[in-house]
Enzyme design. Structure first.
Site, short mmCIF file in Angstrom:
data_model
loop_
_atom_site.label_atom_id
_atom_site.label_comp_id
_atom_site.label_asym_id
_atom_site.label_seq_id
_atom_site.Cartn_x
_atom_site.Cartn_y
_atom_site.Cartn_z
CG ASP A 39 -2.02 -0.97 1.12
OD1 ASP A 39 -2.07 -1.64 0.07
OD2 ASP A 39 -2.82 -1.08 2.06
CG ASP A 43 -0.92 5.10 -0.46
OD1 ASP A 43 -1.76 4.93 -1.36
OD2 ASP A 43 -1.11 4.77 0.72
CG LEU A 90 -11.46 6.55 2.73
CD1 LEU A 90 -11.40 5.75 4.03
CD2 LEU A 90 -12.23 7.84 2.94
CD GLU A 115 -16.58 5.15 10.95
OE1 GLU A 115 -16.42 4.30 10.06
OE2 GLU A 115 -17.41 6.06 10.90
CE LYS A 117 -8.28 2.29 4.62
NZ LYS A 117 -8.48 1.07 3.91
CG ASP A 119 -7.11 -5.16 4.67
OD1 ASP A 119 -7.49 -4.67 3.60
OD2 ASP A 119 -6.03 -5.73 4.81
NE ARG A 138 -13.11 0.79 -4.71
CZ ARG A 138 -12.10 1.34 -4.08
NH1 ARG A 138 -12.30 2.39 -3.32
NH2 ARG A 138 -10.91 0.83 -4.20
CE1 TYR A 227 -17.38 1.92 4.54
CE2 TYR A 227 -16.49 0.02 5.71
CZ TYR A 227 -16.66 0.74 4.54
OH TYR A 227 -16.12 0.28 3.38
CE LYS A 314 -3.81 1.15 4.45
NZ LYS A 314 -3.69 1.19 3.01
CB CYS A 417 23.10 -23.18 -12.04
SG CYS A 417 21.33 -23.53 -11.92
CB CYS A 420 21.79 -27.30 -14.28
SG CYS A 420 22.37 -25.68 -14.76
CB CYS A 435 21.35 -20.68 -14.58
SG CYS A 435 21.71 -22.22 -15.44
CB CYS A 441 18.98 -25.07 -16.17
SG CYS A 441 18.75 -24.61 -14.46
S1 IVH Z 1 -15.64 5.25 4.57
C1 IVH Z 1 -16.39 8.07 1.05
N1 IVH Z 1 -15.10 3.78 6.67
O1 IVH Z 1 -11.43 1.64 2.95
C2 IVH Z 1 -15.79 7.28 2.13
N2 IVH Z 1 -14.22 3.12 4.56
O2 IVH Z 1 -9.31 2.93 1.42
C3 IVH Z 1 -16.25 5.90 2.10
N3 IVH Z 1 -12.98 1.02 4.62
O3 IVH Z 1 -13.21 1.97 -0.04
C4 IVH Z 1 -15.45 4.97 2.88
N4 IVH Z 1 -13.22 0.64 6.78
O4 IVH Z 1 -13.64 -0.11 1.42
C5 IVH Z 1 -14.93 3.95 5.34
N5 IVH Z 1 -14.74 2.55 8.59
C6 IVH Z 1 -14.58 2.72 7.29
C7 IVH Z 1 -13.85 1.80 6.50
C8 IVH Z 1 -13.69 2.04 5.13
C9 IVH Z 1 -12.72 0.18 5.64
C10 IVH Z 1 -12.50 0.80 3.25
C11 IVH Z 1 -13.52 1.07 2.18
C12 IVH Z 1 -12.91 2.14 1.31
C13 IVH Z 1 -11.46 1.94 1.60
C14 IVH Z 1 -10.66 3.17 1.26
#
Ligand code: IVH
Length: 679
Positions: A39, A43, A90, A115, A117, A119, A138, A227, A314, A417, A420, A435, A441
């Protein structure tokens, strides 16, 4: 060229290269479920691309990965539906400073909801008059696949909300996950059945959601946390109130939601959950911060891809220190020798790791890594673990099970190698040792055959890795041309393979003789000639005979073909062993010539016909079929109507199209029938 354009040129090239790389990374992540970048790497590259695009506004491209979210569309058999509100992603942050920067841009009286996040995969649930009517992935953010039959297997997702006080329509968004416990059980089962393992719960959840069999989905035990509520005329003025309402209506909303008033409170929440999350039943990879007040949210608005009113933090990638017991070496299809760290097993993001890549000799030397050291292991993108560092050496504590190098002994990469025994070579400018014994080989021989038969190359069913290994050990397969000499009795007489496997395999081998020239060229496995490059070359060089005599200089005139690739091609044709193999393949009847695709040049058989292509195909790609239809005078159209002459129907054609075809009495034609017809 003036001075400025000299400076600009490399940056423009970098911009284009980044677009390509990120596009590919998105595809691998969302469609193939095989992330290639962590990730963080993703980014960082995205950031750099944004920076370059800001510098060169003339290179704006609406198709750039900075302008849209990655896509997981293209799953078989699901209806694709447009989202009512785009599904955005996000912006990510990794430090207190980045969070402070974000908060600084918000109104001073702002409340921030923190909140977890989750995965997993995002999902959008549509409720009409209290009834769950759609569950969309999505997709590309604009449209998603409706996986409602699978979502209905999740016990905590209500099919119906029986209340008077709910709006006619609302949407709840959340995350679909496979709990750790289920993930481990599923992988254990797959291991016993010798099926490939899922790398992490996110991949397992994604693979599960794509299944066509809701019974199997139910058995695996997905779960979901919600969420985000959207719609018109919804109750509440804040995000927090909305989630509390959703909880009251019966939705599974996490308890770990907190309203914070400043960065200190946010950081305390992060610190708490960074450790506490290890006790959760599902995977989390960070925290999401959202502006609580909905009016403020609206005012802040959106960029092309993300809301300005929310940001993700993250957690740092998980890493562990462990003992490096031994360095072994793996030889790949092209002869590259990769050093592999054999580790004392450690738990990392929920899975046990005992092997990790050490990349190459320079990497090992730069960190001065030796067996007996304690090394840091990390999961990049949580897939292939890698070594990222070494702890300071503790003196005087040798381990009985490790052959320690004396302090003075420098690490030495093998000169021969490990498979071989050939003397390894290292091309100047390259990091890898290779090799050179291509034809002798074993992993290279088998790797080349595996590549040749793979789906995007000759697509020969029934000839998998294990079978290739078996036939190789029996002396029946030594190179790609041997495939066409295989006899039914050779195969059927093998333990584990019977009549049926033999027939399947031979049918696959026979069908491969129709695979078009561009794919044959890709299948040959010439170094650095990938699928796209092969297509570009095949367009210019319509046959193997013309390609064989091309000079490196001529080849570099082709788009995407640099001096290195050109050199590889020329060398390939200089090797007498390759020429022998090619001659045998020609005798076997492979397509060594491309069709010339001017419509009139072939036939008028499909003149005036409108043909729909649907489903997936075994012998040719969709694009190839499209080209064939046009080459024979037909027209390829997207949707089924009264005017449709017939549907070229592959496996798993869309249920909507099938229904429509039945209603209108439009004929479905298999690809074999089609090929026969235009022969
Ligand atoms: S809010 C417009 N809340 O993270 C904002 N997303 O990296 C909508 N995700 O696509 C997302 N936990 O799949 C929101 N508590 C949380 C989340 C969350 C996981 C995921 C979601 C989003 C992705 C973005």
């Amino acid at each position: 060229m003036d001075l400025f354009s000299q400076i600009e040129e490399p940056e423009r090239e970098e911009l284009l290269a980044l677009r390509k790389e990120l596009e590919e990374a998105n595809y691998k992540y969302y469609v193939l479920n095989m992330p290639t970048l962590s990730d963080r790497e993703f980014d960082e590259k995205m950031h750099r691309l944004q920076e370059l695009e800001a510098l060169y506004p003339d290179m704006f491209d609406p198709k750039s990965p900075t302008q849209h979210v990655g896509s997981d569309l293209g799953k078989k058999g699901f209806e694709t539906v447009r989202h009512k509100y785009p599904m955005l992603s996000l912006a990510n942050s990794y430090s207190r400073e980045e969070i402070e920067d974000w908060v600084r841009k918000l109104p001073s009286d702002v409340e921030i909801v923190c909140e977890l996040k989750f995965d997993g995969l995002s999902i959008s649930l549509w409720y009409e008059h209290g009834q769950l009517v759609r569950a969309l992935t999505r997709g590309d953010g604009v449209q998603g696949d409706d996986v409602i039959a699978n979502i209905k297997t999740i016990p905590s997702v209500p099919w119906r909300i029986d209340r008077q006080d709910i709006p006619d329509f609302f949407e709840l968004r959340g995350e679909v996950l496979l709990p750790w416990e289920r993930f481990e059980a599923l992988n254990k089962e797959r291991e016993e059945q010798e099926e490939p393992l899922f790398a992490n719960p996110r991949n397992a959840a994604s693979g599960t959601l794509k299944l066509q069999d809701p019974k199997e989905v139910a058995r695996r035990g997905l779960t979901a946390y919600l969420y985000y509520m959207l719609g018109e005329n919804l109750p509440g003025k804040t995000h927090f109130e909305r989630l509390s309402t959703a909880r009251e209506w019966g939705f599974n909303i996490s308890d770990a939601i907190k309203v914070c008033r400043n960065v200190d409170e946010v950081m305390a929440y992060i610190a708490y959950w960074d450790t506490e999350r290890k006790n959760l039943p599902v995977a989390t990879d960070g925290i999401v911060l959202k502006v609580n007040n909905l009016a403020q949210q609206e005012e802040l608005g959106y960029t092309a891809k993300t809301p300005r009113w929310a940001i993700a933090y993250k957690f740092p990638a998980e890493k562990q220190l462990t003992l490096l017991k031994e360095i072994t070496y793996q030889v790949g299809r092209t002869g590259v020798v990769t050093p592999v760290a054999n580790l004392e097993p450690v738990q990392l993001s929920g899975t046990i790791v005992q092997r990790a890549t050490l990349h190459n000799e320079d990497f090992i030397r730069s960190l001065d890594i030796r067996p007996g050291d304690r090394v840091w292991v990390e999961k990049g993108g949580e897939i292939i673990p890698k070594i990222t560092g070494r702890a300071d050496r503790e003196i005087g504590r040798p381990r009985a099970d490790v052959a320690l190098l004396p302090d003075s002994a420098e690490y030495a990469f093998p000169t021969r190698c490990p498979e071989c025994g050939a003397k390894l070579v290292r091309v100047e400018g390259e990091a890898a040792w290779r090799c050179p014994n291509e034809a002798g080989c074993p992993p290279q021989i088998k790797g080349k055959i595996e590549h040749f038969v793979s789906r995007k190359a000759m697509n020969i069913d029934g000839l998998g890795e294990e079978t290739i290994d078996l036939l190789y050990r029996q002396g029946l397969l030594h190179n790609i041309a041997d495939i066409y000499d295989l006899k039914a009795e050779d195969i059927a007489s093998q333990e584990r393979l019977g009549e049926k496997s033999a027939q399947n395999m031979l049918a696959g081998i026979e069908a491969s003789k129709q695979v078009p020239w561009a794919r044959v060229l890709f299948a040959l496995g010439i170094r650095m000639v990938g699928e796209t490059t092969a297509k570009k070359i095949a367009k210019v060089y319509n046959s193997i005979d013309s390609l064989q005599w091309a000079t490196a200089e001529q080849l570099t005139a082709i788009e995407d073909v640099g001096p290195q690739i050109a050199e590889n091609i020329v060398r390939y044709f200089e090797d007498i062993r390759n020429l022998e193999i090619l001659e045998r393949l020609r005798q076997a009847g492979l397509q060594f010539e491309g069709e010339s695709l001017q419509p009139s040049a072939i036939s008028h058989q499909l003149d005036g016909m409108s043909i729909v292509i649907s489903g997936t195909f075994a012998h040719h790609s969709r694009d190839e079929y499209k080209a064939m239809i046009e080459a024979h005078g037909g027209k390829n159209v997207g949707s089924v109507s009264k005017k449709t002459s017939f549907i070229l129907a592959g496996e798993n054609m869309g249920p909507e199209k099938r229904k429509k075809a039945e209603e209108l009495g439009v004929r479905l034609m298999t690809e074999e029938e089609f090929l026969e017809m235009i022969k």
